[in-house]
Design a protein around this motif. Structure first.
Motif, PDB file in Angstrom:
ATOM      1  N   UNK A  58     -31.157  24.539  32.415  1.00 50.83           N
ATOM      2  CA  UNK A  58     -29.961  24.095  31.716  1.00 50.83           C
ATOM      3  C   UNK A  58     -29.004  25.243  31.464  1.00 50.83           C
ATOM      4  N   UNK A  59     -29.547  26.394  31.133  1.00 48.86           N
ATOM      5  CA  UNK A  59     -28.683  27.544  30.881  1.00 48.86           C
ATOM      6  C   UNK A  59     -28.010  28.016  32.153  1.00 48.86           C
ATOM      7  N   UNK A  60     -28.693  27.880  33.283  1.00 51.13           N
ATOM      8  CA  UNK A  60     -28.069  28.287  34.543  1.00 51.13           C
ATOM      9  C   UNK A  60     -26.926  27.333  34.884  1.00 51.13           C
ATOM     10  N   UNK A  61     -27.114  26.043  34.590  1.00 48.70           N
ATOM     11  CA  UNK A  61     -26.026  25.084  34.799  1.00 48.70           C
ATOM     12  C   UNK A  61     -24.828  25.448  33.926  1.00 48.70           C
ATOM     13  N   UNK A  68     -16.817  27.987  36.690  1.00 46.75           N
ATOM     14  CA  UNK A  68     -15.814  27.057  37.193  1.00 46.75           C
ATOM     15  C   UNK A  68     -14.676  26.905  36.185  1.00 46.75           C
ATOM     16  N   UNK A  69     -15.012  26.921  34.878  1.00 47.12           N
ATOM     17  CA  UNK A  69     -13.970  26.802  33.860  1.00 47.12           C
ATOM     18  C   UNK A  69     -13.031  27.991  33.909  1.00 47.12           C
ATOM     19  N   UNK A  71     -12.265  29.774  36.568  1.00 49.19           N
ATOM     20  CA  UNK A  71     -11.389  29.579  37.729  1.00 49.19           C
ATOM     21  C   UNK A  71     -10.337  28.517  37.425  1.00 49.19           C
ATOM     22  N   UNK A  72     -10.764  27.449  36.739  1.00 45.90           N
ATOM     23  CA  UNK A  72      -9.857  26.351  36.417  1.00 45.90           C
ATOM     24  C   UNK A  72      -8.740  26.823  35.496  1.00 45.90           C
ATOM     25  N   UNK A  73      -9.095  27.654  34.511  1.00 44.86           N
ATOM     26  CA  UNK A  73      -8.072  28.151  33.593  1.00 44.86           C
ATOM     27  C   UNK A  73      -7.054  28.999  34.337  1.00 44.86           C
ATOM     28  N   UNK A  74      -7.535  29.851  35.240  1.00 45.18           N
ATOM     29  CA  UNK A  74      -6.599  30.715  35.967  1.00 45.18           C
ATOM     30  C   UNK A  74      -5.608  29.882  36.764  1.00 45.18           C
ATOM     31  N   UNK A  75      -6.128  28.909  37.534  1.00 49.37           N
ATOM     32  CA  UNK A  75      -5.244  28.093  38.362  1.00 49.37           C
ATOM     33  C   UNK A  75      -4.349  27.210  37.501  1.00 49.37           C
ATOM     34  N   UNK A  76      -4.923  26.616  36.456  1.00 50.07           N
ATOM     35  CA  UNK A  76      -4.140  25.718  35.607  1.00 50.07           C
ATOM     36  C   UNK A  76      -3.001  26.431  34.912  1.00 50.07           C
TER      37      UNK A  76
ATOM     38  N   UNK B 147     -21.691  29.930  46.288  1.00 49.72           N
ATOM     39  CA  UNK B 147     -20.556  29.005  46.274  1.00 49.72           C
ATOM     40  C   UNK B 147     -19.622  29.331  45.119  1.00 49.72           C
ATOM     41  N   UNK B 148     -20.211  29.748  43.979  1.00 49.10           N
ATOM     42  CA  UNK B 148     -19.399  30.149  42.833  1.00 49.10           C
ATOM     43  C   UNK B 148     -18.459  31.291  43.192  1.00 49.10           C
ATOM     44  N   UNK B 149     -18.979  32.233  43.970  1.00 46.41           N
ATOM     45  CA  UNK B 149     -18.110  33.348  44.352  1.00 46.41           C
ATOM     46  C   UNK B 149     -16.954  32.854  45.204  1.00 46.41           C
TER      47      UNK B 149
END
Lengths: 100, 172
Positions: A58-61, A68-69, A71-76, B147-149
């Motif tokens: 769960x922690x790895x997820x 991903x968040x 990356x999303x913040x940067x693009x958004x 994939x994250x990278x």
């Protein structure tokens, strides 16, 4: 030892506050912050479940969600800046060019 | 003792989130969100996730909040919402539906948990040390990690392309 259900309760409350922010605020930046808060509350629930089952999965997820968040913040935010350059506003009621 | 820490931290998290929603100034909102993120980081520590505690502080409380503050100040969007309220009757509806969502989530969770979620069956302290997480990331989860990278690279390229296009647009 705090019961896991308390963490789930807290996570649900934070998620609902994020939903309220998305639905009622009109500043695009604050809407974006509310989305981040919803992601965070989901992360909290995941970590609580990982602790319940004594598993690192769960922690790895959560780690992937955080990546991903980011990356999303940067693009958004880049999109918001671009929209602001052409529309001169961050009010999402004003950004209605695509509205039929 | 742990319960006291949990209660205080949970209160700080909820108050930070609510203050973020209610404050009129977007800079204040970002700072209240920093408070919320820090409280969640402390909760990660309570849940024996020291690695995520550090990641939360570095990525969320460090990088993402700074990015938000930069953009808010760059755009001068502290008070982007004008005084006239265009939502009207939709605001109470939104609040009601959010309350319904909260009720529904809690009902589904608590009505269907047949296994006791009260406490872990065993309370090992070191089930998710940074060492174990690192080993899992580079063995079991190697493909998602790679994939994250690629995702981060795509975000980087996307931001540069967006900025390049608007720079070319403003030159004309």
């Amino acid at each position: 030892m705090v019961p896991v259900s308390y963490y789930v309760l807290l996570s649900a409350v934070l998620f609902t506050l994020g939903v309220v922010g998305v639905l009622t605020r009109r500043n695009a930046l604050i809407v974006f912050m509310s989305v981040e808060m919803m992601l965070n509350s989901a992360n909290l629930a995941l970590v609580a479940f990982a602790q319940r089952w004594q598993s690192a999965n769960g922690q790895i997820l959560v780690f992937f969600v955080i990546t991903v968040a980011a990356a999303e913040v940067a693009v958004g935010l880049a999109l918001l800046v671009t929209i602001f350059r052409s529309k001169r506003t961050t009010d999402i009621d004003e950004i209605n060019t695509l509205k039929g | 003792m742990e319960f006291v820490v949990f209660t205080i931290t949970a209160l700080i998290a909820v108050v930070g989130a609510a203050a973020m929603l209610l404050s009129k100034n977007a800079v204040h909102s970002a700072l209240f969100m920093l408070l919320n993120f820090s409280a969640i980081a402390v909760l990660y520590l309570l849940l024996r996730a020291p690695f995520l505690f550090a990641v939360q502080l570095i990525v969320y409380a460090g990088a993402i909040i700074v990015l938000f503050l930069f953009v808010v100040m760059l755009l001068g969007a502290e008070r982007a919402e004008d005084e006239q309220d265009r939502l009207g009757w939709q605001r109470p509806l939104a609040l009601g539906m959010a309350a319904l969502l909260l009720f529904e989530v809690l009902y589904v969770f608590f009505a269907r948990t047949n296994t006791s979620l009260t406490s872990p069956s065993v309370s090992a302290e070191d089930f998710a040390t940074p060492v174990k997480i690192g080993e899992a990331l580079f063995s079991t989860y190697l493909l998602p990690f790679e994939i994250t990278s690629v995702i981060l690279l795509a975000a980087l390229v996307g931001v540069v392309v967006l900025h390049h296009r608007q720079a070319a647009h403003s030159e004309q």
